[in-house]
Design a protein around this motif. Structure first.
Motif, PDB file in Angstrom:
ATOM      1  N   ASN A  81     -15.635  -0.917  -7.002  1.00 35.81           N
ATOM      2  CA  ASN A  81     -14.280  -0.693  -6.519  1.00 35.81           C
ATOM      3  C   ASN A  81     -14.136   0.646  -5.790  1.00 35.81           C
ATOM      4  OD1 ASN A  81     -13.333  -3.148  -7.439  1.00 35.81           O
ATOM      5  ND2 ASN A  81     -12.615  -2.327  -9.397  1.00 35.81           N
ATOM      6  N   ILE A 100      -7.288  -6.280   0.144  1.00 36.12           N
ATOM      7  CA  ILE A 100      -6.990  -6.085  -1.280  1.00 36.12           C
ATOM      8  C   ILE A 100      -6.403  -7.340  -1.908  1.00 36.12           C
ATOM      9  CG2 ILE A 100      -5.498  -4.793  -2.871  1.00 36.12           C
ATOM     10  CD1 ILE A 100      -5.953  -2.340  -1.160  1.00 36.12           C
ATOM     11  N   GLN A 101      -5.683  -8.135  -1.130  1.00 32.29           N
ATOM     12  CA  GLN A 101      -5.078  -9.353  -1.670  1.00 32.29           C
ATOM     13  C   GLN A 101      -6.110 -10.345  -2.193  1.00 32.29           C
ATOM     14  OE1 GLN A 101      -2.573 -10.676   1.578  1.00 32.29           O
ATOM     15  NE2 GLN A 101      -0.706 -10.107   0.486  1.00 32.29           N
ATOM     16  N   LEU A 103      -8.589  -9.609  -4.042  1.00 31.83           N
ATOM     17  CA  LEU A 103      -9.073  -9.166  -5.344  1.00 31.83           C
ATOM     18  C   LEU A 103      -8.124  -9.647  -6.439  1.00 31.83           C
ATOM     19  CD1 LEU A 103      -9.876  -5.455  -4.386  1.00 31.83           C
ATOM     20  CD2 LEU A 103     -11.528  -7.333  -4.591  1.00 31.83           C
ATOM     21  N   GLU A 105      -5.821  -9.048  -9.912  1.00 28.75           N
ATOM     22  CA  GLU A 105      -4.808  -8.020 -10.162  1.00 28.75           C
ATOM     23  C   GLU A 105      -5.423  -6.723 -10.695  1.00 28.75           C
ATOM     24  OE1 GLU A 105      -1.101  -6.555  -9.798  1.00 28.75           O
ATOM     25  OE2 GLU A 105      -1.664  -8.620  -9.320  1.00 28.75           O
ATOM     26  N   ARG A 108      -7.345  -4.925  -7.928  1.00 29.84           N
ATOM     27  CA  ARG A 108      -6.409  -4.355  -6.949  1.00 29.84           C
ATOM     28  C   ARG A 108      -5.933  -2.977  -7.392  1.00 29.84           C
ATOM     29  NH1 ARG A 108      -2.026  -9.068  -5.318  1.00 29.84           N
ATOM     30  NH2 ARG A 108      -3.514 -10.683  -4.695  1.00 29.84           N
ATOM     31  N   GLU A 109      -5.462  -2.914  -8.626  1.00 26.51           N
ATOM     32  CA  GLU A 109      -4.937  -1.652  -9.141  1.00 26.51           C
ATOM     33  C   GLU A 109      -6.024  -0.586  -9.190  1.00 26.51           C
ATOM     34  OE1 GLU A 109      -3.177  -2.503 -12.893  1.00 26.51           O
ATOM     35  OE2 GLU A 109      -1.565  -3.770 -12.058  1.00 26.51           O
ATOM     36  N   LEU A 128       2.192  -4.981  -0.366  1.00 25.95           N
ATOM     37  CA  LEU A 128       1.756  -6.026  -1.294  1.00 25.95           C
ATOM     38  C   LEU A 128       2.938  -6.760  -1.931  1.00 25.95           C
ATOM     39  CD1 LEU A 128      -1.257  -4.297  -3.097  1.00 25.95           C
ATOM     40  CD2 LEU A 128      -1.359  -6.368  -1.698  1.00 25.95           C
TER      41      LEU A 128
END
Length: 464
Positions: A81, A100-101, A103, A105, A108-109, A128
Motif C-alpha cells: 500500500n 483507489i476505488q 481497492l 475499504e 483504501r484507508e 470518493l
C-alpha cells in the motif's frame, strides 16, 4: 503505438528471470507509459510487478492509470500500500480516485493514510463520496480558478501559480467571493484584453456546467452536443467543485460501448479475452440457458399437443419455413430494439415523445411486412411445398400471413422493450440481445402454428 515482437518479450522475460534490473530498465526507458502498460499486460503478475517497481513514481503512476481495470486490480493486490500511495500522489485527484476505488475499504484507508500531500488526500476523500457514475465521480479538482474582481495582472499571476500542478489547461474558471461559478476565461483573452481592469468585464458569463449528481451519460451527451473539451462541475448551490475533461468522457464512452456490445451479444458482465474460463462461463452461460429454454418451448409448441403434431403430419411442407419464421422475428426485433437503444444513448430519442416513434416504427413495419409477405407468397406459388394444390395453397397462405404478423409483432415488441427497460432504470441494451430474439422466436412459431392449424381446420374436408 509500439509493436512488441515475440523476440522482445522473450528477451525481457529472460532479463526479469535473472533479476537484471539495469538491462530491464534499458529495455523500457524510452517507452511511453501507454506502451509500458500494454507490455505489462502481456506479462504475468510477478513480472509486471518487477517492472512497476523499477519505474520512477511518476512513470509508474502513468502506467497504472493506463492499465486495464482488471490488470490494475490484480497488480495492486501484489503491491504494498505504501508503494501504491507513492504512485497515487503523482496522479490528479480524478485518476487517483479511479485507482483507489478498485481497492477494498481497508486498503483504501491505508493507502490514503500514506499520502503525504494532505490537500490531495482530502480531495480524494471528497471525490470518493460521489457515485462513480455521476459527474462528481468523474471530475477532477485540478483546475485554475480566479476571482471575478481580479485585475488582469493579478489574474495572470494566479494562473502561473496554479498552472504548475496542472497537465492540461483548457479554460480559466471565474468565481465570486462565495466560490460560485460566474464565468470562464479563455486563455486567448489574456492576449486580446491585456489591460482589462477586472476579469468579470471580459469573461464569458453563465458557462455551461453540470451538477455533481448529473449522470455521466447525460454529461457525455452535452460534450457531444456542444463540442466541449472541458466542463465545470458545480454543487447544488452553484459552487465550483471540479471539472470534467474530454479524455474522461472518451474513456466512459468506450467502456459503455464495450459493455453494451457484450450485453447485446448475450454476455453478462465486463469480459476480456484473457479472463479465466470460469469467469467467462458465468458471463455467457445465463443467456445460453435462456436460449435453451426458448428452444424447449418451441419444441413443445411444435410437438407438444395432438393438434400441433397433426399439423406437420398433414402438411409436412410447413416444417420447411419454421427457421424462416423464427429467424425473421429475431432479426426484425433486434433491428427495432437496436435503433431505440441507439436513440436513447445519443439523445436523439426523447422518451416523452414515444408515440411519434411508435407510429413511425409501425409504418416501417407495415411496409416491411407487406414486401416480405408478398415475396414469400410469390416464392411458395412458384415452388409449391406439396403435390396437392390445396395443401400447397394452405401452406402459402399460412407462411405469408404468419410472416406478415411476425414482422409487425417483432417490430413493435423490439421497440417497446428497451423503452420499458429505460423507464424502470435497467440498461436497455439488454433488449438487443438474446431476450428479444428468443421471445420473438417463440411468439413467431406460436403464430405460425396457430394460423396453419386454423387454415387446415377450415379446409379439413379437402385436406384429409
Amino acid at each position: 503505438m509500439k509493436e512488441f515482437t515475440e523476440e522482445y518479450i522473450s528477451t525481457l522475460n529472460e532479463l526479469i528471470e535473472k533479476k537484471d534490473e539495469q538491462q530491464v530498465k534499458a529495455q523500457i526507458q524510452d517507452l511511453h507509459p501507454a506502451d509500458i502498460a500494454e507490455l505489462v499486460g502481456d506479462l504475468d503478475d510477478q513480472e509486471a510487478l518487477f517492472i512497476m517497481l523499477l519505474l520512477d513514481d511518476e512513470t509508474a503512476a502513468d502506467v497504472l492509470v493506463e492499465l486495464d481495470e482488471d490488470q490494475r486490480h490484480d497488480l495492486m493486490e501484489l503491491m504494498p500500500n505504501e508503494e501504491i500511495a507513492k504512485q497515487v500522489e503523482q496522479m490528479d485527484a480524478g485518476d487517483a480516485v479511479d485507482v483507489i476505488q478498485e481497492l477494498d475499504e481497508e486498503d483504501r484507508e491505508d493507502v490514503i493514510s500514506h499520502i503525504d500531500d494532505v490537500e490531495q488526500a482530502g480531495d480524494i476523500v471528497d471525490l470518493l463520496q460521489y457515485d462513480e457514475d455521476t459527474a462528481g465521480g468523474y471530475m477532477s479538482t485540478e483546475m485554475i480558478v480566479v476571482n471575478e474582481n481580479m485585475s488582469m495582472p493579478d489574474c495572470i499571476k494566479a494562473m502561473r501559480q496554479q498552472a504548475e500542478d496542472i497537465d492540461e489547461i483548457y479554460n480559466i474558471y471565474v468565481v465570486d467571493d462565495d466560490n460560485r461559478l460566474k464565468g470562464i476565461f479563455p486563455l486567448k483573452t489574456t492576449i486580446t484584453n491585456p489591460s482589462a481592469s477586472k476579469i468579470k468585464h471580459v469573461m464569458e458569463p453563465d458557462p455551461l456546467s453540470v451538477r455533481t449528481d448529473t449522470h455521466i451519460e447525460d454529461v457525455a451527451l452535452d460534450f457531444e452536443k456542444y463540442d466541449l473539451v472541458a466542463m465545470p462541475v458545480v454543487d447544488s448551490i452553484g459552487r465550483l467543485v471540479g471539472r470534467i475533461t474530454v479524455d474522461d468522457i472518451i474513456d466512459r464512452v468506450r467502456e459503455q460501448g464495450e459493455d453494451d456490445y457484450q450485453l447485446a451479444s448475450g454476455i453478462w458482465g465486463d469480459i476480456e479475452t484473457d479472463d479465466g474460463i470460469f469467469r467467462q462461463v458465468r458471463a455467457r452461460l445465463p443467456w445460453l440457458l435462456i436460449g435453451l429454454v426458448g428452444g424447449i418451448i418451441n419444441a413443445l409448441i411444435l410437438g407438444g399437443g395432438e393438434g400441433d403434431a397433426d399439423l406437420l403430419r398433414i402438411l409436412p411442407g410447413l416444417a420447411l419455413f419454421i427457421p424462416l419464421i423464427g429467424g425473421t422475428g429475431g432479426n426484425v426485433g433486434t433491428q427495432s430494439s437496436a435503433i431505440v437503444v441507439q436513440g436513447l444513448a445519443n439523445g436523439s430519442l426523447d422518451i416523452k415523445h414515444v408515440g411519434k416513434h411508435l407510429f413511425k416504427e409501425f409504418s416501417t413495419a407495415l411496409i416491411n411486412a407487406f414486401v416480405m409477405g408478398l415475396l414469400i407468397f410469390i416464392y411458395t406459388r412458384f415452388f409449391p411445398v406439396d403435390d396437392d394444390p390445396t395443401k400447397s395453397y394452405i401452406a402459402a397462405a399460412a407462411v405469408t400471413a404468419s410472416l406478415f404478423l411476425v414482422v409487425m409483432f417483432a417490430s413493435l415488441f423490439g421497440t417497446m422493450v428497451p423503452l420499458v427497460l429505460e423507464r424502470i432504470k435497467i440498461d436497455p441494451a439488454i433488449a438487443t440481445g438474446p431476450f428479444v430474439t428468443v421471445t420473438n422466436d417463440i411468439v413467431g412459431i406460436t403464430i405460425y402454428m396457430a394460423i396453419s392449424g386454423w387454415l387446415i381446420n377450415l379446409f379439413t374436408n379437402w385436406v384429409v
